[in-house]
Enzyme design. Structure first.
Site, PDB file in Angstrom:
ATOM      1  N   CYS A 134       0.832  -1.198   0.000  1.00  0.00           N
ATOM      2  CA  CYS A 134       0.000   0.000   0.000  1.00  0.00           C
ATOM      3  C   CYS A 134       0.871   1.255   0.000  1.00  0.00           C
ATOM      4  O   CYS A 134       1.330   1.702   1.058  1.00  0.00           O
ATOM      5  CB  CYS A 134      -0.934  -0.013   1.208  1.00  0.00           C
ATOM      6  SG  CYS A 134      -1.984   1.448   1.287  1.00  0.00           S
ATOM      7  N   CYS A 137      -0.482   4.143   2.052  1.00  0.00           N
ATOM      8  CA  CYS A 137      -0.301   4.010   3.507  1.00  0.00           C
ATOM      9  C   CYS A 137       1.155   4.271   3.897  1.00  0.00           C
ATOM     10  O   CYS A 137       1.423   4.914   4.897  1.00  0.00           O
ATOM     11  CB  CYS A 137      -0.626   2.598   3.986  1.00  0.00           C
ATOM     12  SG  CYS A 137      -2.065   1.853   3.236  1.00  0.00           S
ATOM     13  N   ASP A 138       2.087   3.748   3.124  1.00  0.00           N
ATOM     14  CA  ASP A 138       3.473   3.683   3.599  1.00  0.00           C
ATOM     15  C   ASP A 138       4.466   4.549   2.826  1.00  0.00           C
ATOM     16  O   ASP A 138       5.618   4.672   3.239  1.00  0.00           O
ATOM     17  CB  ASP A 138       3.950   2.215   3.553  1.00  0.00           C
ATOM     18  CG  ASP A 138       3.105   1.330   4.454  1.00  0.00           C
ATOM     19  OD1 ASP A 138       2.634   1.839   5.493  1.00  0.00           O
ATOM     20  OD2 ASP A 138       2.900   0.153   4.125  1.00  0.00           O
TER      21      ASP A 138
END
Ligand code: NDP
Length: 311
Positions: A134, A137-138
Site C-alpha cells: 500500500c 499508507c506507507d
C-alpha cells in the site's frame, strides 16, 4: 435457531464501524471477525492518515481501539469465518467454519480485500519493515529513499507514480516487456523522470538485515541473469483479491469479484444485504473510507429492519 437482526461479516474499519452504529441503534449485532481480527491494518505499523490522531497511531492499536469502542455498546464477537451463505431464503442462513450456524434478518458484509503477495520467503514477516502492498499508507516513510515496485497493471504504475512524491528513485520491476495498465497511466509513468523500468524481470528473493529490507534478488527472464539490487522499500502492486469466495452465486459481483453496490448506497443486489469497505471498493481502499461506508451500511440496515418490522 434464534434469528439475529443483523450480522456483520468481517472486522476491519468497515465492520467495526458498522458494528458501532448498529450496536448503538440497539440491534445487538454479532461480528464474525474471521481469522485476522482487525483486517489489513493489523499488518501495518504507523497510520498517519486516519483523522483524529495528530501523532499517528499504530495500525493494530487503531483496530483494537475501534473494537473496544464497539464493545462498550454490547456486541458479540466470534473468531470464526463464514464459509457458506444462503441469501435466497429469509431469514438469511450462514454457516461458519467452526460449525456454528446463524439466521439473520439483515447482513453487513465487510470481509475486505487481500493484497496479493509473491509468496517469497520472509515476505510476510517483512511487512512494515520495508515490504508493503500500500503506497498510499506507507509511501511517506520513504522520503529520499530508493524503492522498487513490482507489477505492470494500474495498481503498480499508480503506486510507482505516487511513490515518486517521496522517494529519490522508483524502480518498476515487471515480468514482461509491456504493461497491461491503461494508456494514460503508462504515459504518466514513461514521462516520470524518477521512474526507471526494469523489464522482463522476476523478483526471486528479498534481502534484509535486522533493520528490515536491504535489497532484492532478481532474474532477467530473457538473459537468464541473476542480479542483486539495493532497495529501502519493496512494494507489491500485483493486484488485490476481494474476499468474496463464500458469496459466489448468492449476490452480484463484478468481473474481479468485488460486490456490486448501488452507487452512493451500500445496498447489494439482495435487499437486506449491505456491503462496505474494500470488499466493494477497488478504488479508494482507505481505512477512513471503509469506516465511512461501514456507518452507511449500518444506517441502511437499521432503516431496512424498521421497514421490515413495520409491515
Ligand atoms: P492487474 O491484474 O490489472 O495487474 C496485475 C499486474 O501484476 C500485472 O501486470 C501482472 O503481470 C502482475 N503480476 C501478477 N501476478 C504476478 C506475479 N506473481 N509476479 C509478477 N507479476 C505479477 O491488477 P491491478 O491491481 O493493477 O488492477 C486491477 C483492476 O483495477 C484493473 O482493472 C485496473 O485497471 C483497476 N485499477 C484502476 C486504477 C485506476 O483507474 N486508477 C488503479 C488501480 C487499479 P502480467 O501483466 O504479466 O500479467
Amino acid at each position: 435457531m434464534e434469528t439475529k437482526q443483523v450480522i456483520i461479516i468481517g472486522s476491519g474499519p468497515a465492520g467495526y464501524t458498522a458494528a458501532l452504529y448498529s450496536a448503538r441503534a440497539g440491534l445487538k449485532p454479532i461480528v464474525i471477525e474471521g481469522h485476522e481480527p482487525g483486517g489489513q491494518l493489523t499488518t501495518t505499523t504507523d497510520v498517519e492518515n486516519f483523522p483524529g490522531f495528530p501523532e499517528g497511531i499504530q495500525g493494530p492499536e487503531l483496530m483494537s481501539n475501534m473494537k473496544n469502542q464497539v464493545k462498550k455498546f454490547g456486541t458479540e464477537f466470534l473468531s470464526t469465518k463464514v464459509i457458506d451463505v444462503n441469501l435466497s431464503q429469509r431469514p438469511f442462513h450462514l454457516k461458519c467454519e467452526n460449525g456454528q450456524e446463524f439466521l439473520a434478518e439483515s447482513l453487513i458484509i465487510s470481509t475486505g480485500a487481500s493484497a496479493k503477495y509473491l509468496g517469497l520467503a520472509n515476505e510476510m514477516q517483512l511487512i512494515g519493515k520495508g515490504v508493503s502492498a500500500c503506497a498510499t499508507c506507507d509511501g511517506f516513510f520513504y522520503r529520499n529513499k530508493v524503492v522498487h515496485v513490482v507489477g505492470g497493471g494500474d495498481t503498480a504504475l499508480e503506486e510507482a507514480n505516487f511513490l515518486t512524491r517521496f522517494a529519490s528513485k522508483v524502480y518498476l520491476v515487471h515480468r514482461r516487456d509491456s504493461f497491461r495498465a491503461s494508456k494514460p497511466m503508462q504515459d504518466r509513468t514513461f514521462n516520470n523522470p524518477k521512474i526507471e523500468i526494469i523489464w522482463n524481470t522476476d523478483v526471486k528473493e528479498i534481502l534484509f538485515n535486522e533493520h528490515g529490507v536491504t535489497g532484492i534478488r532478481v532474474h532477467n527472464n530473457l538473459t537468464n541473469e541473476m542480479t542483486e539490487r539495493s532497495t529501502d522499500g519493496f512494494f507489491l502492486g500485483i493486484g488485490h483479491e476481494p474476499n468474496t469466495k463464500f458469496l459466489k452465486g448468492q449476490l452480484a459481483l463484478d468481473e474481479h469479484g468485488y460486490i456490486k453496490t448501488a452507487g452512493t448506497h451500500p445496498d447489494t443486489s439482495v435487499p437486506g444485504v449491505f456491503a462496505c469497505g474494500d470488499v466493494q471498493d477497488p478504488y479508494y481502499r482507505q481505512a477512513i473510507s471503509a469506516a465511512g461506508s461501514g456507518c452507511q451500511a449500518a444506517i441502511r440496515a437499521e432503516r431496512y429492519l424498521e421497514a421490515l418490522h413495520d409491515k
